[in-house]
Every structure is written in structure tokens, then in C-alpha cells.
Design a protein around this motif. Structure first.
Motif, short mmCIF file in Angstrom:
data_model
loop_
_atom_site.label_atom_id
_atom_site.label_comp_id
_atom_site.label_asym_id
_atom_site.label_seq_id
_atom_site.Cartn_x
_atom_site.Cartn_y
_atom_site.Cartn_z
N UNK A 133 0.80 -1.13 0.00
CA UNK A 133 0.00 -0.10 -0.07
C UNK A 133 0.83 1.42 -0.03
N UNK A 134 2.18 1.18 -0.03
CA UNK A 134 2.92 2.30 0.02
C UNK A 134 4.22 2.14 -0.92
N UNK A 135 4.05 1.76 -2.17
CA UNK A 135 5.30 1.27 -2.73
C UNK A 135 6.04 2.58 -3.26
N UNK A 136 7.31 2.62 -3.06
CA UNK A 136 8.26 3.84 -3.63
C UNK A 136 9.36 3.40 -4.62
N UNK A 137 10.11 4.23 -5.03
CA UNK A 137 11.11 3.96 -6.06
C UNK A 137 12.26 2.83 -5.64
N UNK A 138 12.74 2.92 -4.38
CA UNK A 138 13.62 2.15 -3.93
C UNK A 138 13.12 0.74 -3.72
N UNK A 139 11.72 0.67 -3.39
CA UNK A 139 11.03 -0.60 -3.00
C UNK A 139 11.11 -1.22 -4.47
N UNK A 140 10.61 -0.60 -5.56
CA UNK A 140 10.32 -1.44 -6.70
C UNK A 140 11.56 -1.78 -7.38
N UNK A 141 12.81 -0.94 -7.27
CA UNK A 141 13.99 -1.47 -7.73
C UNK A 141 14.52 -2.82 -6.89
N UNK A 142 14.14 -2.89 -5.54
CA UNK A 142 14.61 -4.08 -4.71
C UNK A 142 13.68 -5.08 -5.22
#
Length: 535
Positions: free
Chosen positions: A240-249
Motif C-alpha cells: 500500500x505504499x510502494x516507492x522507487x527504492x522498493x520497486x528497484x529492490x
């Protein structure tokens, strides 16, 4: 002996036969089975009786796994998690007492808690912690022990922060005369100076200023969080709170075959504080979302937090103004929800909109209604929490094809909920009566285990209209197939049926008999592979 080039682990003979189970399939056409076969591609093959599966196993020479009569059901879909926040919190942040924390002992508690962190300094020299509330907080309580170290304590179910003076300074707050803004909340002293207790949009400067961990540590935190989800029987979830670094990871983890969850990532549109990233960067991330899709990561999802929380001392949920009956816009985090929904609906994104107040819920439904008028075949959207709904709005969920995502489950039956005076009302009977599509989420973000099943025993009677068996069946569907339907993957997982992904769990209790008390996940399988097993 000569070597053969025909060896392969992907032929049908490399499947596994599971027998002697009490298998609750969540398939209305065949709700019970005794056995099934999992193919080498991680999907269900034959689903049926022990006799049928044993015959096929003998014919193909399959390995046989004895389920020993245990209750088996599809893996859980958690409709609302904050996996990165929870993972970093569990590995890298101080966990402070949930009660009795005040200005006189906060520094001592923080010093003790910080020593318990597995990994220190992941946010450079910032010290980050979690607590529910610090009573009568003033930054002076931290300044003596941490004069040069910025300290941030997350609180208020993630909707507030407690900052020392150095954190306020580095984040760019004017301690003496910080101006109010849309939906900001600043606690001030008698002279009007910031005490360091900030909430809702007042957190934006601080959230954007906290240095992010390295990508390597984010991957480490996500692996840890994944293990906790597996412990709870979760095999798919909506972040529920995806951001840039999470999607890269996540992209790297999936490429490395390390991601054993189906992830549906709601990239934050607004506000910035929930993602700890600027709105401009987040909007670009949504534009680039397709580049982060992979086998187990689906990025066709967007998140908006429209209002706050009906929790003391904040009460930042958006209701209606008593004088004219209009929505209380002072509690709204964005004022362009209709335009945002129209844009992303047209592009095929599923919107999850956080609403806890009746006014916010109405506005979200109005925005979905407007989108359906211009784009009748658009995607299914969601209202996160759905804990504040007017009588006249329950029926609109069905009409507009909107999912009632009920979370956080922890608060469904809770002393805080009971004391809210009706502000926190997860009305399952009304949603069921209105034939709304309902899912359940943990809203997991703090350092704990997202164990949904024992909690749901508190609502089994209300969900079943007094019939516990019916309530258990409905809850099991909400946790599995309804979750798959919410993300448009009902043909891929959510029930034990031939051709679907073999994501399933073994429990010590029979949930079909409403045995939620003391229930534990014994084993979790993801695509036919054991990813968790109780010691």
C-alpha cells in the motif's frame, strides 16, 4: 552407463502428489478434496480423491507427500500491507514501549531500544524508532541526550512523528513560526513554537528528509518481511505504499529468484510522507511502472491517502461539516481526487484510496462514479479501510464495482475501536447485505507479525449473520479468492483448482468449523515449494 540429454525436471513425471488431506478448495463447484497433484511448473494438476490422485501418482511414478489429515486451504491474500516499512522497522529501527512513554522517559527508552536494532545507521546518522504515542511530548526531552543527532519516532498508526530539534532543523521546519498548511497538524507550546509532535501533512518535510537505506539493505529488509508474511500464511499481498527504492529492490529480488510472493504494488500518488519520497518523483514512477513488472510483481496499482485516522488525539478523518453538510475539506490531503482517478482509471491502473471518514468515502465513490461514466469498462478500484461509510453509500460499492478493503484487521474488535463512538465501524453485515466485494488486510507496517487468522475469530459471527460456519466460509473466501479477484488474478490463484498456482497452507485447526482460536500456520507453500515450516 551413457549420459542422456533427455533428463529434465520439468516433465509431468517430476510432479508431487499430495494425499490424505482435508482440503478446503474455496472452489464453489467442488469445495472439498482429499488430494491433488502439483506439477513441476508449480501449478495444480489433478484435484480430487485420494484414490484418483494415488492412481495418477502410481502411473507417473510421482513423489508422494502425506498431508496427515491436516486442514489445507489456499494461501492468504493480504489486501493491505506496508512491507518495506515493516521490514525496515523489524531489522533496523528501535521499538519503544506502546504504553507509558512520556517526555520524562523517552530518551532513556530510545537509548535502550536503539541497542536492540539488528542493523544500525541504515539512515546515515538519523535515529529512527517506532512507538504509538509519547504523552506530553516536547523535543527538549530528546535534545539533551541527542543534541546533534536527528531523532524521528513514528507514532499514531503511522500518521504522526515525534522529532527532536536537530531533526526539525535538518528537515527545514521553522521551529519558531512554521506556517500551517492543508491538513497539517503541529502541536505547539504556549509561545506558538513547535514541540516536535507533528501529524498528517505536517510530516511531509521530515519524511522527505530521512535518508533512505541502501538498496542492498532494502532487499535484506524485504526478505525478512517476506519470511514474516510466510509465517502468517500469506502468499500474495497488496503493498500500500510502494516507492522507487522498493520497486528497484523487488525487481532485483525477482530476477534473483528470491521473491516468493505475488506482489501488487500500489505506487503512491499522494501524500509524499507515506512513501518518504517527493510527489514529483512518485508521479514519474507511476509513469514508468511497466518497467518494474516481473513474474511476481504487478505494478498496475496506485495509492492515494485521502484523509487521516479516527484515533485520539488526532481525529483527522474527513466527515461532514455540521453547518452545511459539505465534506470537511480541511482534513483532506489532496483536493484533486476526482481528476487523479480519471487520469489513472483511463490508463488502466487500479486505485486504492484510503478513507476513514464518511466524507472521504463519499468523495472517493463520487470520483469512481465520474470515471465510470467516461470509461465504463475501466478497472476495479478499492476503498482502503472502509471504516466510515454512510448508509446511502454501502450500495454504491456494488454498483461501481469497488472493493471494500477492510483493514486494519487488528482494530476490527478492539478497546480503541469500542471507545471511538462509532467512528471506526467495519460493518461487514451491511457490506454483505449490499453484495459488496470485500477483502481483508492487516495494514501491517509496524514491527510485529501480520497474523490475520486468530484476529478474525472475533468477527466470524457477524460475518455469518450469527451462523459461525457460514461466517468462516465467507472469511476464507475474503482472504483468498476475493483477494485474487481484487487484483484481476482470479484465474491464476486464490483457490485449489487445476491450472492455478499451487499456493496453499496447512493449519492446525479446521477453519471451516470456525476454529479460529489458537489457529497456527504449520506450513506455507508457494508455487509448490515449501517457504515456511513451523519448527
Amino acid at each position: 552407463m551413457s549420459q542422456s540429454n533427455s533428463y529434465s525436471s520439468m516433465t509431468p513425471k517430476n510432479g508431487t502428489a499430495y494425499i490424505n488431506g482435508r482440503i478446503y478448495t474455496v472452489n464453489e463447484a467442488a469445495p472439498w478434496a482429499e488430494a491433488f497433484i502439483v506439477g513441476p511448473d508449480g501449478t495444480f494438476g489433478v484435484v480430487g480423491t485420494d484414490k484418483e490422485v494415488k492412481a495418477k501418482a502410481l502411473e507417473d511414478g510421482l513423489a508422494v507427500y502425506d498431508l496427515r489429515g491436516k486442514f489445507i486451504m489456499p494461501g492468504i491474500h493480504d489486501a493491505h500491507v506496508h512491507m518495506l516499512l515493516a521490514g525496515v522497522g523489524m531489522t533496523s529501527q528501535a521499538l519503544l514501549p506502546t504504553q507509558g512513554l512520556n517526555s520524562t522517559n523517552v530518551a532513556e527508552s530510545l537509548d535502550h531500544g536503539s541497542c536492540m536494532c539488528k542493523y544500525a545507521h541504515v539512515n546515515q546518522d538519523w535515529l529512527v524508532a517506532w512507538a504509538y504515542m509519547v504523552d506530553d511530548f516536547h523535543r527538549d526531552a530528546l535534545d539533551k541526550e541527542y543534541p546533534d543527532t536527528p531523532v524521528v519516532i513514528h507514532g499514531g498508526a503511522g500518521h504522526s512523528m515525534f522529532l527532536n530539534t536537530e531533526a526539525l532543523r535538518r528537515a527545514g521546519y521553522d521551529v519558531d513560526s512554521e506556517p500551517d498548511g492543508q491538513a497539517t497538524m503541529y502541536v505547539r507550546d504556549e509561545a506558538g513554537r513547535l514541540t516536535g509532535h507533528v501529524a498528517e501533512m505536517g510530516m511531509s518535510k521530515a519524511a522527505r528528509s530521512i535518508p533512505q537505506p541502501s538498496l542492498g539493505h532494502v532487499k535484506r529488509a524485504l526478505r525478512h518481511a517476506q519470511h514474516q508474511l510466510h509465517r502468517a500464511g500469506v502468499t500474495s499481498c497488496q503493498e500500500a505504499s510502494a516507492n522507487s527504492i522498493m520497486l528497484h529492490a523487488l525487481k532485483e529480488l525477482d530476477a534473483e529468484k528470491d521473491l516468493k510472493l505475488n506482489m501488487y504494488t500500489h505506487i503512491v500518488y499522494a501524500p509524499d510522507w507515506v512513501a518518504e519520497e517527493s510527489v514529483e518523483s512518485l508521479h514519474k514512477l507511476i509513469d514508468d511502472a511497466a518497467g518494474f513488472r516481473s513474474d511476481h510483481v504487478d505494478t498496475r496499482f496506485v495509492k492515494i491517502i485521502l484523509d487521516g485516522v479516527p484515533l485520539p488525539p488526532y481525529y483527522t478523518q474527513a466527515g461532514f461539516n455540521k453547518d452545511d453538510g459539505t465534506v470537511d475539506e480541511s482534513k483532506l490531503f489532496i483536493l484533486n481526487v476526482k481528476e487523479a482517478v480519471a487520469e489513472y482509471d483511463a490508463r488502466g491502473f487500479t486505485m486504492k484510496i484510503h478513507c476513514t471518514g464518511t466524507g472521504a468515502t463519499k468523495l472517493a465513490l463520487d470520483a469512481f462514479d465520474a470515471a465510470r461514466k467516461t470509461n465504463p469498462r475501466g478497472p476495479r478500484h478499492e476503498i482502503a479501510h472502509s471504516s466510515g461509510v454512510r448508509d446511502e453509500d454501502f450500495g454504491r460499492y456494488k454498483t461501481l464495482n469497488v472493493t471494500a478493503e477492510m483493514s486494519p484487521a487488528f482494530f476490527f474488535v478492539h478497546p480503541v475501536t469500542a471507545a471511538s463512538g462509532g467512528l471506526m465501524d467495519w460493518n461487514f453485515p451491511r457490506m454483505i447485505e449490499a453484495d459488496a466485494h470485500v477483502t481483508i488486510g492487516s495494514d501491517w507496517c509496524a514491527p510485529n507479525v501480520p497474523d490475520l487468522l486468530p484476529i478474525l475469530g472475533n468477527i466470524v459471527e457477524s460475518v455469518g449473520g450469527g451462523d459461525r460456519t457460514l461466517g468462516a466460509a465467507r472469511i476464507c473466501r475474503m482472504l483468498t479468492l476475493a483477494g485474487a479477484e481484487a487484483v484481476g488474478k482470479q484465474n491464476e490463484f486464490g483457490s485449489v483448482e487445476p491450472g492455478k498456482k499451487a499456493n496453499f497452507i496447512a493449519l492446525n485447526n479446521d477453519l471451516s468449523k470456525a476454529e479460529f482460536e489458537g489457529v497456527k500456520v504449520l506450513t506455507t507453500w508457494f508455487e509448490g515449494e515449501i517457504v515456511y515450516e513451523e519448527n
